[in-house]
Design a protein around this motif. Structure first.
Motif, PDB file in Angstrom:
ATOM      1  N   GLY A 308       2.054 -15.074  23.507  1.00 21.19           N
ATOM      2  CA  GLY A 308       2.770 -13.830  23.270  1.00 21.19           C
ATOM      3  C   GLY A 308       1.912 -12.824  22.530  1.00 21.19           C
ATOM      4  N   ARG A 309       2.373 -12.392  21.362  1.00 20.01           N
ATOM      5  CA  ARG A 309       1.618 -11.404  20.581  1.00 20.01           C
ATOM      6  C   ARG A 309       0.535 -12.065  19.742  1.00 20.01           C
ATOM      7  NH1 ARG A 309       4.842  -6.614  20.836  1.00 20.01           N
ATOM      8  NH2 ARG A 309       3.269  -5.542  19.579  1.00 20.01           N
ATOM      9  N   GLY A 310       0.615 -13.392  19.569  1.00 17.88           N
ATOM     10  CA  GLY A 310      -0.451 -14.081  18.855  1.00 17.88           C
ATOM     11  C   GLY A 310       0.027 -14.759  17.585  1.00 17.88           C
ATOM     12  N   MET A 311      -0.933 -15.027  16.707  1.00 17.32           N
ATOM     13  CA  MET A 311      -0.719 -15.826  15.505  1.00 17.32           C
ATOM     14  C   MET A 311      -0.244 -14.969  14.333  1.00 17.32           C
ATOM     15  SD  MET A 311      -1.195 -18.851  14.011  1.00 17.32           S
ATOM     16  CE  MET A 311      -1.445 -19.540  12.368  1.00 17.32           C
ATOM     17  N   LEU A 312       0.797 -15.425  13.678  1.00 18.54           N
ATOM     18  CA  LEU A 312       1.290 -14.757  12.479  1.00 18.54           C
ATOM     19  C   LEU A 312       0.158 -14.547  11.475  1.00 18.54           C
ATOM     20  CD1 LEU A 312       3.674 -13.869  10.595  1.00 18.54           C
ATOM     21  CD2 LEU A 312       3.800 -16.272   9.874  1.00 18.54           C
ATOM     22  N   ASN A 313       0.014 -13.301  11.008  1.00 17.72           N
ATOM     23  CA  ASN A 313      -0.991 -12.971   9.997  1.00 17.72           C
ATOM     24  C   ASN A 313      -0.280 -12.202   8.878  1.00 17.72           C
ATOM     25  OD1 ASN A 313      -3.056 -11.775   8.409  1.00 17.72           O
ATOM     26  ND2 ASN A 313      -4.491 -11.901  10.120  1.00 17.72           N
ATOM     27  N   VAL A 314       0.086 -12.913   7.832  1.00 13.49           N
ATOM     28  CA  VAL A 314       0.888 -12.303   6.769  1.00 13.49           C
ATOM     29  C   VAL A 314       0.070 -11.283   5.980  1.00 13.49           C
ATOM     30  CG1 VAL A 314       2.458 -12.763   4.860  1.00 13.49           C
ATOM     31  CG2 VAL A 314       2.153 -14.475   6.639  1.00 13.49           C
ATOM     32  N   ASN A 315      -1.214 -11.546   5.779  1.00  9.35           N
ATOM     33  CA  ASN A 315      -2.055 -10.594   5.045  1.00  9.35           C
ATOM     34  C   ASN A 315      -2.097  -9.247   5.752  1.00  9.35           C
ATOM     35  OD1 ASN A 315      -3.628 -11.994   2.671  1.00  9.35           O
ATOM     36  ND2 ASN A 315      -3.505 -13.510   4.314  1.00  9.35           N
ATOM     37  N   ARG A 316      -2.281  -9.259   7.055  1.00  8.50           N
ATOM     38  CA  ARG A 316      -2.304  -7.995   7.805  1.00  8.50           C
ATOM     39  C   ARG A 316      -0.931  -7.342   7.822  1.00  8.50           C
ATOM     40  NH1 ARG A 316      -4.692  -8.594  13.616  1.00  8.50           N
ATOM     41  NH2 ARG A 316      -4.167  -6.368  13.574  1.00  8.50           N
ATOM     42  N   ALA A 317       0.113  -8.164   7.880  1.00  6.49           N
ATOM     43  CA  ALA A 317       1.459  -7.609   7.930  1.00  6.49           C
ATOM     44  C   ALA A 317       1.812  -6.848   6.658  1.00  6.49           C
ATOM     45  CB  ALA A 317       2.469  -8.726   8.167  1.00  6.49           C
ATOM     46  N   LEU A 318       1.243  -7.259   5.544  1.00  7.93           N
ATOM     47  CA  LEU A 318       1.519  -6.587   4.275  1.00  7.93           C
ATOM     48  C   LEU A 318       0.585  -5.412   4.022  1.00  7.93           C
ATOM     49  CD1 LEU A 318       2.184  -9.760   2.132  1.00  7.93           C
ATOM     50  CD2 LEU A 318       3.855  -7.970   2.637  1.00  7.93           C
ATOM     51  N   SER A 319      -0.435  -5.263   4.836  1.00  7.89           N
ATOM     52  CA  SER A 319      -1.409  -4.178   4.673  1.00  7.89           C
ATOM     53  C   SER A 319      -0.936  -2.936   5.426  1.00  7.89           C
ATOM     54  CB  SER A 319      -2.779  -4.614   5.203  1.00  7.89           C
ATOM     55  OG  SER A 319      -3.247  -5.751   4.506  1.00  7.89           O
ATOM     56  N   PRO A 320      -1.397  -1.759   5.012  1.00  7.19           N
ATOM     57  CA  PRO A 320      -0.969  -0.526   5.693  1.00  7.19           C
ATOM     58  C   PRO A 320      -1.410  -0.511   7.143  1.00  7.19           C
ATOM     59  CG  PRO A 320      -2.754  -0.091   4.139  1.00  7.19           C
ATOM     60  CD  PRO A 320      -2.299  -1.489   3.888  1.00  7.19           C
ATOM     61  N   ILE A 321      -0.629   0.143   7.969  1.00  3.41           N
ATOM     62  CA  ILE A 321      -0.869   0.211   9.406  1.00  3.41           C
ATOM     63  C   ILE A 321      -0.991   1.668   9.830  1.00  3.41           C
ATOM     64  CG2 ILE A 321       0.113  -0.286  11.690  1.00  3.41           C
ATOM     65  CD1 ILE A 321       1.578  -2.650  10.411  1.00  3.41           C
ATOM     66  N   GLY A 322      -2.027   1.964  10.568  1.00  4.50           N
ATOM     67  CA  GLY A 322      -2.172   3.267  11.218  1.00  4.50           C
ATOM     68  C   GLY A 322      -2.785   4.351  10.375  1.00  4.50           C
ATOM     69  N   SER A 323      -2.067   4.811   9.365  1.00  4.00           N
ATOM     70  CA  SER A 323      -2.542   5.947   8.574  1.00  4.00           C
ATOM     71  C   SER A 323      -1.824   5.970   7.240  1.00  4.00           C
ATOM     72  CB  SER A 323      -2.289   7.266   9.314  1.00  4.00           C
ATOM     73  OG  SER A 323      -0.891   7.469   9.494  1.00  4.00           O
ATOM     74  N   TYR A 324      -2.372   6.793   6.348  1.00  8.41           N
ATOM     75  CA  TYR A 324      -1.701   7.112   5.093  1.00  8.41           C
ATOM     76  C   TYR A 324      -1.166   8.538   5.211  1.00  8.41           C
ATOM     77  CZ  TYR A 324      -3.101   3.258   1.962  1.00  8.41           C
ATOM     78  OH  TYR A 324      -3.227   2.054   1.331  1.00  8.41           O
ATOM     79  N   THR A 325       0.081   8.720   4.849  1.00 11.77           N
ATOM     80  CA  THR A 325       0.641  10.067   4.784  1.00 11.77           C
ATOM     81  C   THR A 325       0.995  10.380   3.339  1.00 11.77           C
ATOM     82  OG1 THR A 325       1.510   9.999   7.039  1.00 11.77           O
ATOM     83  CG2 THR A 325       2.502  11.589   5.534  1.00 11.77           C
ATOM     84  N   TYR A 326       0.463  11.499   2.860  1.00 15.28           N
ATOM     85  CA  TYR A 326       0.746  11.969   1.505  1.00 15.28           C
ATOM     86  C   TYR A 326       1.808  13.056   1.603  1.00 15.28           C
ATOM     87  CZ  TYR A 326      -3.524   9.515   0.246  1.00 15.28           C
ATOM     88  OH  TYR A 326      -4.482   8.549   0.045  1.00 15.28           O
ATOM     89  N   ARG A 327       2.881  12.892   0.845  1.00 15.48           N
ATOM     90  CA  ARG A 327       3.995  13.824   0.897  1.00 15.48           C
ATOM     91  C   ARG A 327       4.069  14.617  -0.403  1.00 15.48           C
ATOM     92  NH1 ARG A 327       8.793   9.850   3.307  1.00 15.48           N
ATOM     93  NH2 ARG A 327       7.539   8.899   4.969  1.00 15.48           N
ATOM     94  N   THR A 328       4.493  15.869  -0.276  1.00 17.87           N
ATOM     95  CA  THR A 328       4.632  16.721  -1.452  1.00 17.87           C
ATOM     96  C   THR A 328       6.043  17.279  -1.520  1.00 17.87           C
ATOM     97  OG1 THR A 328       3.794  18.626  -0.213  1.00 17.87           O
ATOM     98  CG2 THR A 328       2.197  17.347  -1.477  1.00 17.87           C
ATOM     99  N   ALA A 329       6.413  17.740  -2.696  1.00 18.38           N
ATOM    100  CA  ALA A 329       7.779  18.182  -2.941  1.00 18.38           C
ATOM    101  C   ALA A 329       8.170  19.383  -2.089  1.00 18.38           C
ATOM    102  CB  ALA A 329       7.953  18.514  -4.425  1.00 18.38           C
ATOM    103  N   ASN A 330       7.206  20.185  -1.649  1.00 20.25           N
ATOM    104  CA  ASN A 330       7.527  21.351  -0.825  1.00 20.25           C
ATOM    105  C   ASN A 330       7.594  21.016   0.657  1.00 20.25           C
ATOM    106  OD1 ASN A 330       4.877  21.000  -0.147  1.00 20.25           O
ATOM    107  ND2 ASN A 330       4.181  23.022  -0.829  1.00 20.25           N
ATOM    108  N   GLY A 331       7.556  19.720   0.970  1.00 15.74           N
ATOM    109  CA  GLY A 331       7.664  19.298   2.371  1.00 15.74           C
ATOM    110  C   GLY A 331       6.337  19.128   3.078  1.00 15.74           C
ATOM    111  N   GLY A 332       5.256  19.394   2.396  1.00 18.44           N
ATOM    112  CA  GLY A 332       3.948  19.252   3.015  1.00 18.44           C
ATOM    113  C   GLY A 332       3.578  17.795   3.252  1.00 18.44           C
ATOM    114  N   ARG A 333       2.816  17.559   4.308  1.00 23.18           N
ATOM    115  CA  ARG A 333       2.350  16.213   4.626  1.00 23.18           C
ATOM    116  C   ARG A 333       0.882  16.273   5.009  1.00 23.18           C
ATOM    117  NH1 ARG A 333       6.810  12.247   7.283  1.00 23.18           N
ATOM    118  NH2 ARG A 333       8.609  12.898   6.025  1.00 23.18           N
ATOM    119  N   THR A 334       0.129  15.358   4.457  1.00 24.15           N
ATOM    120  CA  THR A 334      -1.285  15.220   4.795  1.00 24.15           C
ATOM    121  C   THR A 334      -1.494  13.792   5.276  1.00 24.15           C
ATOM    122  OG1 THR A 334      -1.905  16.798   3.074  1.00 24.15           O
ATOM    123  CG2 THR A 334      -3.646  15.394   3.949  1.00 24.15           C
ATOM    124  N   THR A 335      -1.962  13.643   6.502  1.00 20.07           N
ATOM    125  CA  THR A 335      -2.125  12.317   7.091  1.00 20.07           C
ATOM    126  C   THR A 335      -3.602  11.996   7.252  1.00 20.07           C
ATOM    127  OG1 THR A 335      -0.023  12.475   8.263  1.00 20.07           O
ATOM    128  CG2 THR A 335      -1.606  10.869   9.079  1.00 20.07           C
TER     129      THR A 335
END
Length: 728
Positions: A308-335
């Protein structure tokens, strides 16, 4: 009544009852090394570091739909409120006695406590809700449905079904759980060596499951599919494999090694509990998707009908996926994509490392999971006074060629020699590291100067040599200032390293001249800029005065640069003025000094940077030079140099201080960086240099740096060295 069977294969009962003593309750997770070595699943999944970080599944209820639980087992005694009141779906009582041992074993794999006894589970501090659905070795469809309903109604965020049947069963309750999207359902694939999973695991591919059901096959310690394990088949997109061969876990009142997909499923359930416990606002299908998308590919490349999708990898599952998005109070986002190469972050040189201490925010990955990002930490590195920086570049070993043109004009060409062999010994240095004793420099530096008979002159070059033709270094006292040149000149030129430059000087009258100059960085990387200068010089042969005004256009902020969320990678502008002077006190002695002021316009809002103020900085330097001490044309200099330091200036950032644990919505705060340091850095230096021949020279220097990086708490740095230059 359909006959259901727990999907296990009993391989051997370990005779451990006499050696596994009941452990006292512990206030915190504290397993022993022996306990870790006995924890087969945790060991094979490489999870020790995860648990050491305190990621233990706290607050998550795992509903175990199984044969019951032996609460006399050491793993489930004295665990307090973690063991919830169980439910018997067969007779409606709270009797969860496990007469088979299967449920006790699977529960240990998922959530046995780390108490210094026996083994521990994947989520060792998750709460356990045992729902007994088996009456002997069989379970009815109605009991399965009642069990699933009970677990869901009593707060289970993960439901483990280590059971299977040859025909559809349990769909009524599974549909309700899937619609709620609050609990991940993990189902063992079965032990029939079949090409597809048993029921109810086969439901995973149905659209009504909403991606909330995972099916789990078993692999051995070498990550090969177990011979007995059912394979992914038509559920491949929702199928994982996990350790399921000879797994030690709680059994009756002791421990046993069991084999089966029943043992693999609770490994995935424990992993789902870890993710849910750390990010409780995630929906069930998000948790399931994370586990599927972070599995290690096994078998044929990509999703296949075996693994199927492969072997369970808990370390990777707990790590960030794809990108970091920084959010600000005025609605701004930096990815920022996680595949983006790291940025070498530096702080503005006019501030101190501690200025950015505490600049911490929560960043969000593609699943909206928050991760603590200490943005300020990357800007808190300290600089070191190295031997190379103290001795300086051997630019005085430039080849010089003079030519008088037919018009009477004078053309001077300076070119660095291809090889400068430097032998240096460090007499003493504090807080320095990685400083080579012998260095080989190959500097491509050159400059040309054209002096017209009218007094008009033009100079151009590269390699950052503009300082040799600007300011007081272009005056008649330049030769007398050798050794003190580092305290002279407009400091904003330092923000255009290794630049190309051009300048033109015009005579304005007796003793007076004016100059325009431009320096351009060869490449725009971190903290590089371009500088335009205008200078006015008075020079009567005994005294000289230079006023230099400049404009810096910089990609960065006063030498500082970081990734785009901090607003230190944008274009900024700085203006500055430097006044420097020199006075020939006698035939041998020359006194010199300079003072600089700069103003940087407030950086515009960018990324997390919401607002800023103008940054005002100043610096100064003084020097005393004596010529012809022991040899003709030697130089002995004493200087004190205080580089640019901010007098005022702030950067205000919008940060995410926390998240709502129910919704995952950011909780905003503000962090203000005060760039004005607590102290002023200054360096006292004594230098001696002399030319031994047309092709060799020697120099010696001792320097003391006080309050490095403008930090009152930083220890002083001392460096001393001797360099011999021989050109070939």
């Amino acid at each position: 009544m359909r006959k259901l069977r727990p999907t296990l294969t009993l391989t051997a009962l370990a005779a451990l009852m006499c050696t596994c003593q009941l452990a006292a309750a512990q206030a915190s997770f504290a397993p022993t090394s022996t306990e870790y070595s006995w924890s087969t699943t945790v060991n094979q999944l490489g999870m020790r570091n995860i648990h050491n970080q305190g990621i233990l599944g706290q607050g998550v209820i795992i509903g175990m739909i199984d044969t019951g639980l032996n609460t006399a087992n050491p793993e489930f005694q004295n665990i307090g409120s973690r063991l919830l009141t169980g439910y018997n779906a067969v007779d409606g009582s709270s009797d969860i006695t496990d007469s088979i041992g299967h449920g006790t074993h699977t529960t240990g794999i998922a959530a046995a406590t780390g108490n210094g006894t026996g083994m521990y589970g994947v989520a060792p501090e998750a709460s356990i809700l045992m729902v007994k659905v088996f009456n002997g070795g069989t379970a009815s469809a109605s009991a399965i449905n009642r069990g699933i309903d009970y677990a869901s109604a009593h707060g289970a965020r993960v439901i483990n079904l280590s059971l299977g049947a040859p025909s559809p069963i349990g769909d009524a309750s599974l549909r309700a759980v899937a619609a709620g999207n609050n609990a991940v359902v993990v189902i063992a694939a079965g032990n029939d060596s079949a090409a597809t999973p048993n029921w109810p695991g086969r439901y995973a591919k149905e659209s009504w499951t909403n991606g909330t059901i995972l099916v789990v096959g078993a692999v051995d310690a070498n990550k090969r599919i177990a011979s007995f394990s059912n394979k992914a088949g038509d559920t491949a997109q929702y199928f994982l494999v996990a350790p399921g061969v000879s797994i030690i876990s709680s059994y009756n009142t002791g421990y046993a090694y069991l084999t089966g997909t029943s043992m693999a499923a609770p490994a995935v359930s424990g992993a789902a509990a870890l993710i849910t416990g750390y990010w409780p606002y995630l929906h069930a299908n998000q948790v399931a998707s994370i586990l599927l998308n972070t599995a290690d590919d096994l078998g044929a490349p990509g999703v296949d009908a075996v693994y199927g999708r492969g072997m369970l990898n808990v370390n990777r599952a707990l790590s960030p996926i794809g990108s970091y998005t920084y959010r600000t109070a005025n609605g701004g986002r930096t990815t920022v994509s996680l595949s983006t190469a790291g940025v070498a972050s530096t702080r503005p040189s006019v501030s101190t490392p501690s200025a950015f201490n505490g600049l911490v925010t929560q960043a969000f990955d593609d699943y909206g999971r928050n991760y603590t990002s200490d943005e300020g930490a990357a800007l808190m590195g300290r600089s070191i006074m190295t031997l190379s920086s103290v001795l300086g570049r051997p630019d005085r070993m430039l080849d010089a060629a003079d030519q008088v043109l037919s018009s009477g004009s004078r053309l001077t060409r300076l070119q660095s020699r291809q090889t400068d062999v430097q032998q240096a010994s460090r007499v003493g240095a504090l807080n320095a590291s990685g400083d080579p004793w012998n260095q080989m420099q190959r500097t491509d530096s050159s400059m040309v100067i054209l002096q017209h008979t009218s007094g008009l002159s033009f100079s151009a070059g590269d390699g950052g040599l503009s300082g040799m033709s600007l300011g007081l270094m272009s005056s008649s006292l330049a030769q007398r200032l050798s050794g003190a040149d580092q305290v002279l000149g407009n400091p904003i030129l330092g923000f255009a390293p290794n630049h190309q430059f051009a300048s033109m000087t015009l005579p304005l009258g007796t003793y007076w001249s004016g100059r325009v100059a431009a320096a351009r960085s060869k490449a725009y990387d971190a903290a590089c800029g371009d500088v335009n200068l205008m200078e006015l010089t008075y020079d009567n042969g005994t005294q000289a005065l230079n006023i230099s005004t400049g404009q810096l256009t910089e990609q960065g902020l006063l030498g500082g640069f970081s990734s785009k969320q901090l607003g230190l990678n944008q274009q900024t502008g700085t203006s500055g003025v430097t006044v420097s002077g020199a006075w020939a006190l006698s035939t041998n002695w020359t006194l010199t000094g300079s003072m600089s002021r700069t103003r940087t316009a407030a950086p515009s809002a960018s990324g997390m940077l919401m607002e800023a103020t103008d940054i005002h900085a100043d610096g100064y330097g003084i020097g005393l030079v004596r010529a012809d001490n022991w040899r003709t044309d030697d130089r002995l200099s004493f200087t004190i140099n205080a580089p640019l330091r901010a007098r005022s200036g702030t950067l205000t950032y919008s940060v995410v201080s926390d998240v709502d644990q129910t919704t995952g919505e950011p909780i905003y705060g503000v962090h203000t960086v005060n760039l004005a340091p607590s102290a002023r850095e200054w360096t006292a230096e004594t230098r001696y240099s002399t030319r031994l021949s047309a092709s060799s020279s020697i120099s010696a220097v001792a320097a003391l740096r006080v309050h490095p990086d403008h930090d009152a708490s930083a220890p002083s740095q001392l460096a001393a060295g001797i360099r011999y230059n021989q050109s070939f």
